[in-house]
Scaffold this motif. Structure first.
Motif, mmCIF file in Angstrom:
data_model
loop_
_atom_site.group_PDB
_atom_site.id
_atom_site.type_symbol
_atom_site.label_atom_id
_atom_site.label_comp_id
_atom_site.label_asym_id
_atom_site.label_seq_id
_atom_site.Cartn_x
_atom_site.Cartn_y
_atom_site.Cartn_z
ATOM 1 N N ASN A 365 0.896 -1.064 0.095
ATOM 2 C CA ASN A 365 -0.067 0.067 -0.158
ATOM 3 C C ASN A 365 0.910 1.363 0.107
ATOM 4 N N LYS A 368 1.902 1.679 -3.501
ATOM 5 C CA LYS A 368 1.031 2.117 -4.354
ATOM 6 C C LYS A 368 0.535 3.395 -4.227
ATOM 7 N N TYR A 369 0.200 3.630 -2.807
ATOM 8 C CA TYR A 369 -0.333 5.099 -2.950
ATOM 9 C C TYR A 369 0.650 6.206 -2.854
ATOM 10 N N ASP A 393 5.060 6.212 4.525
ATOM 11 C CA ASP A 393 5.151 6.649 3.184
ATOM 12 C C ASP A 393 5.281 8.126 2.982
ATOM 13 N N ILE A 398 -4.140 10.306 3.645
ATOM 14 C CA ILE A 398 -5.618 9.728 3.866
ATOM 15 C C ILE A 398 -6.158 10.988 4.915
ATOM 16 N N ILE A 406 -10.810 2.807 6.548
ATOM 17 C CA ILE A 406 -10.155 2.143 5.889
ATOM 18 C C ILE A 406 -9.739 0.708 6.008
ATOM 19 N N ARG A 412 -12.745 1.303 -0.080
ATOM 20 C CA ARG A 412 -11.854 1.778 -1.085
ATOM 21 C C ARG A 412 -12.196 3.318 -0.985
ATOM 22 N N LEU A 413 -11.208 4.211 -0.895
ATOM 23 C CA LEU A 413 -11.493 5.484 -1.120
ATOM 24 C C LEU A 413 -11.416 6.196 -2.321
ATOM 25 N N GLY A 423 -7.036 -2.044 -6.663
ATOM 26 C CA GLY A 423 -7.068 -2.659 -5.059
ATOM 27 C C GLY A 423 -8.485 -3.457 -5.199
ATOM 28 N N THR A 424 -8.590 -3.927 -3.834
ATOM 29 C CA THR A 424 -9.772 -4.695 -3.717
ATOM 30 C C THR A 424 -10.418 -4.097 -2.101
ATOM 31 N N GLY A 425 -9.683 -3.352 -1.606
ATOM 32 C CA GLY A 425 -10.443 -2.915 -0.096
ATOM 33 C C GLY A 425 -10.233 -4.047 0.885
ATOM 34 N N GLY A 427 -6.988 -5.547 1.520
ATOM 35 C CA GLY A 427 -5.574 -5.666 2.297
ATOM 36 C C GLY A 427 -5.434 -5.247 3.751
ATOM 37 N N LEU A 428 -6.051 -4.229 4.132
ATOM 38 C CA LEU A 428 -5.986 -3.742 5.575
ATOM 39 C C LEU A 428 -7.078 -4.248 6.355
HETATM 40 P P1 ADP Z 1 -6.873 -1.758 -1.572
HETATM 41 O O1 ADP Z 1 -6.699 -3.186 -2.034
HETATM 42 O O2 ADP Z 1 -7.885 -0.922 -2.136
HETATM 43 O O3 ADP Z 1 -5.503 -1.257 -1.383
HETATM 44 P P2 ADP Z 1 -6.646 -1.798 1.442
HETATM 45 O O4 ADP Z 1 -7.569 -2.426 2.446
HETATM 46 O O5 ADP Z 1 -5.412 -2.390 1.584
HETATM 47 O O6 ADP Z 1 -7.351 -2.022 0.094
HETATM 48 O O7 ADP Z 1 -6.804 -0.190 1.656
HETATM 49 C C1 ADP Z 1 -8.140 0.302 1.693
HETATM 50 C C2 ADP Z 1 -7.940 1.700 1.186
HETATM 51 O O8 ADP Z 1 -7.183 2.716 2.104
HETATM 52 C C3 ADP Z 1 -7.571 2.117 -0.149
HETATM 53 O O9 ADP Z 1 -8.095 1.965 -1.159
HETATM 54 C C4 ADP Z 1 -6.721 3.478 -0.031
HETATM 55 O O10 ADP Z 1 -7.618 4.318 -0.407
HETATM 56 C C5 ADP Z 1 -6.367 3.479 1.550
HETATM 57 N N1 ADP Z 1 -5.215 3.325 1.823
HETATM 58 C C6 ADP Z 1 -4.431 2.161 2.188
HETATM 59 N N2 ADP Z 1 -3.103 2.522 2.503
HETATM 60 C C7 ADP Z 1 -2.831 3.739 2.078
HETATM 61 C C8 ADP Z 1 -1.579 4.507 2.309
HETATM 62 N N3 ADP Z 1 -0.454 4.201 2.473
HETATM 63 N N4 ADP Z 1 -1.737 5.768 1.692
HETATM 64 C C9 ADP Z 1 -3.024 6.425 1.410
HETATM 65 N N5 ADP Z 1 -4.265 5.460 1.086
HETATM 66 C C10 ADP Z 1 -4.133 4.247 1.562
#
Ligand code: ADP
Length: 472
Positions: A365, A368-369, A393, A398, A406, A412-413, A423-425, A427-428
Motif C-alpha cells: 500500500n 501503491k499510494y 510513506d 488519507i 479504511i 476503498r477511498l 485494489g480490492t479493499g 488488504g487492510l
Molecule cells: P486496496 O486493495 O484498495 O489497497 P486496502 O484495504 O489495502 O485495499 O486499503 C483500503 C484503502 O485505504 C485503499 O483503497 C486506499 O484508499 C487507502 N489506503 C491504504 N493504504 C494507504 C496508504 N499507504 N496511503 C494512502 N491511502 C491508503
C-alpha cells in the motif's frame, strides 16, 4: 500466501443469523400473547369483582326490603289489635272504619311478603292469612256479643278464640321477622367482606398485573430494538454486497480482459518465440493477480468467521521485515525502502506467514499510494512489553475522517488519485484481522498530500491467541 484458490465454505444457519432471528420472533410472539393475557386477566378480575359486589348488594337490598315488609306486618297486627279494643270500648262508625282499615293494612303487608319473598315466606304468609281469617271471625263474634250486651260470652270468645289465635299469628310473624333481620345483616356483612377484599386484593392484583405488563412491554421493546438492529444489519450487508459485487466484478474483469486479449493474440497472430514468452508472462501475471484476489477474499472470510487458526512459533520480526523489503526492492525503483530495525528486539511467538502478509500488505500500500515515488520507511521498536512496527510513506495520505473506515471490508477511498490504482479493499481488513488474532492492534495516522504512517503493535512474549481479540 497461497496462489491457488481454496473452495469456499458454506456458512451454517447459525452463522447466517437465522436462529437468533427465529428465537427473537418466538420471544416477540410470546411476549405479545403474555401482554394480551395479562390485560384479559385484569379485565376479568375487575368484571368478576364488580359482578360479585353487584349481586351481593342486590341480595342485601332484597333481604332488607323483605325485613321491612315483616316490620310493616307487625305494626299492622298491633294496629288491628288496638283498633278492635277501641271499637269494643266505643262502637262508633269511625272506630269500625279504623278497625276495617287496620285489617286491610295487615292483609296488604302479608300479601307483600307472599309476593316478594321466597317459598318459605309465601308458605308463612298463607298460614298467617288462614290464622288471621280465624282471628277476624272470632273478633266479629266478639263484637256481636258486646253489641247484644253479653259480656260473659264476649269474655269467653276473647280468651278462648281470639287471643290464642292472635298470639299464634303474632309469634309466627315475629319469628320470621327476626330471621329476616338476621339474613339482611348477613347479606350486608357479605357486601362489606367483598368490599374489604376488593380494597386489599385489587391493589395487589393490579400491582402484579402492571409489573407483568411493564416487564412484557420491556421485552417487546427489546425485541423491537433487536429487529431494528437486524434490519439495519441487513441494510448494511446489502450495501456491502453491492460494493462487493461492483469491486469484485471490476477487479476480476481487469485481469480477465488481459488474459483474454493476450491469449487471442497468441492464437490469431504469428508471433515470434520472444513475443510469445512476453504475452505468456503477462497472462501469468494476470492469472496470479486473480488467484491472489480470491485467496484474500477466502482468507478474510475464514479469519472473520473464526475458522482460521494461527501457528505459534518463534518469529524474528526484524528478519520478516528485511526479507519482505528485499522482495519489494526488486520492483520498486522509485520507492527507496529504508529500514530502521531495533536490534534489542527478541523473538515473538507468532505465525511467520501471517506476519509476512501484514508487512507485505502495508508495504505494498505504501508503494501503491505514493504514485509519484518517494521513500518508504520500515521501523521496528521495542517497548516494555510490546514491539511496534511502523510503515511510513510520503504519498497521497488519507483524510482524517477515513482513518478508521479504511480497515473495513471493501472500503476503498474513491478520489481522482486512487481511481487509477488497483485494489480490492481487502488488504487492510486482513492486516487488522491478523493483528487482532495476535492480540495486537493496528492504526493509521496521516496527513493528506504528505503521506501516511501505519502502526502495528504486537505483544512481545505472549503466545498468539487463536481468535480475534477486542483490541484495536
Ligand atoms: P486496496 O486493495 O484498495 O489497497 P486496502 O484495504 O489495502 O485495499 O486499503 C483500503 C484503502 O485505504 C485503499 O483503497 C486506499 O484508499 C487507502 N489506503 C491504504 N493504504 C494507504 C496508504 N499507504 N496511503 C494512502 N491511502 C491508503
Amino acid at each position: 500466501m497461497a496462489d491457488g484458490p481454496t473452495e469456499p465454505e458454506t456458512p451454517t444457519e447459525a452463522e447466517a443469523g437465522q436462529v437468533p432471528r427465529e428465537a427473537s420472533a418466538v420471544v416477540t410472539r410470546a411476549a405479545s400473547l403474555g401482554l394480551a393475557g395479562v390485560v384479559v386477566c385484569l379485565a376479568a378480575f375487575s368484571i368478576f369483582g364488580a359482578y360479585r359486589m353487584q349481586t351481593q348488594i342486590a341480595r342485601a337490598q332484597h333481604e332488607e326490603s323483605l325485613h321491612a315488609s315483616y316490620a310493616r306486618a307487625i305494626i299492622a297486627i298491633r294496629a288491628e289489635d288496638s283498633s278492635v279494643v277501641e271499637y269494643l270500648l266505643d262502637p262508633s262508625l269511625e272506630n269500625r272504619t279504623a278497625m276495617d282499615q287496620a285489617t286491610y293494612a295487615l292483609i296488604d303487608a302479608i300479601n307483600a311478603i307472599e309476593v316478594h319473598g321466597g317459598d318459605a315466606d309465601s308458605q308463612l304468609a298463607k298460614s298467617v292469612m288462614s290464622v288471621h281469617d280465624r282471628y277476624v271471625a272470632a273478633s266479629t263474634r266478639l263484637v256481636a256479643a258486646v253489641v247484644i250486651g253479653d259480656p260473659a260470652e264476649a269474655r269467653r270468645i276473647e280468651l278462648i278464640d281470639a287471643k290464642p289465635v292472635f298470639d299464634a299469628m303474632r309469634s309466627q310473624i315475629d319469628a320470621a321477622a327476626e330471621a329476616r333481620a338476621a339474613a339482611a345483616l348477613a347479606a350486608f356483612a357479605e357486601v362489606q367482606a367483598t368490599a374489604r377484599w376488593l380494597l386489599i386484593e385489587s391493589p395487589v392484583v393490579f400491582l402484579i398485573g402492571f409489573s407483568l405488563l411493564f416487564g412484557l412491554w420491556r421485552i417487546l421493546e427489546q425485541s423491537h430494538r433487536a429487529a431494528r438492529e437486524t434490519y439495519r444489519e441487513i441494510a448494511q450487508l446489502s450495501k456491502l454486497r453491492s460494493e462487493f459485487v461492483s469491486i469484485v466484478s471490476h477487479e476480476f474483469r481487469t485481469p480477465l480482459t488481459g488474459i483474454q486479449g493476450f491469449s487471442e493474440m497468441m492464437r490469431d497472430e504469428n508471433l515470434t518465440i520472444p513475443e510469445m514468452r512476453e504475452y505468456a508472462g503477462d497472462i501469468n501475471k494476470d492469472a496470479r493477480r486473480l488467484a491472489r484476489l480470491i485467496t484474500d477474499m477466502l482468507d478474510l472470510d475464514r479469519m472473520e468467521s473464526g475458522r482460521m487458526t494461527l501457528n505459534s512459533e518463534p518469529v524474528d520480526l526484524n528478519r520478516i521485515v528485511a526479507e519482505t523489503a528485499a522482495q519489494f526492492r526488486l520492483n520498486a525503483a522509485d520507492h527507496p525502502i529504508e529500514l530502521e530495525l531495533d536490534t534489542r528486539l527478541r523473538e515473538l511467538v507468532g505465525d511467520a506467514d501471517r506476519l509476512t502478509q501484514v508487512v507485505t500488505n502495508l508495504l505494498s500500500n505504501a508503494i501503491k499510494y505514493s504514485p509519484t515515488g518517494g521513500a518508504v520507511e520500515l521501523r521496528t521498536e521495542r517497548a516494555e512489553k510490546t514491539v511496534v512496527l511502523t510503515v511510513t510513506d510520503h504519498g497521497m495520505g488519507i483524510a482524517e475522517e477515513h482513518l478508521e473506515k479504511i480497515f473495513d471490508r471493501y472500503s476503498r477511498l474513491e478520489t481522482t488519485e486512487t481511481r487509477a490504482i488497483q485494489g480490492t479493499g481487502l488488504g487492510l481488513p486482513i492486516v487488522r484481522q491478523i493483528v487482532q488474532m495476535c492480540s495486537g492492534r493496528v492504526w493509521a495516522t496521516s496527513e493528506t498530500g504528505r503521506g501516511s504512517v501505519f502502526h502495528v503493535e504486537l505483544p512481545l512474549m505472549e503466545a498468539i491467541s487463536q481468535g480475534p481479540s477486542a483490541a484495536a
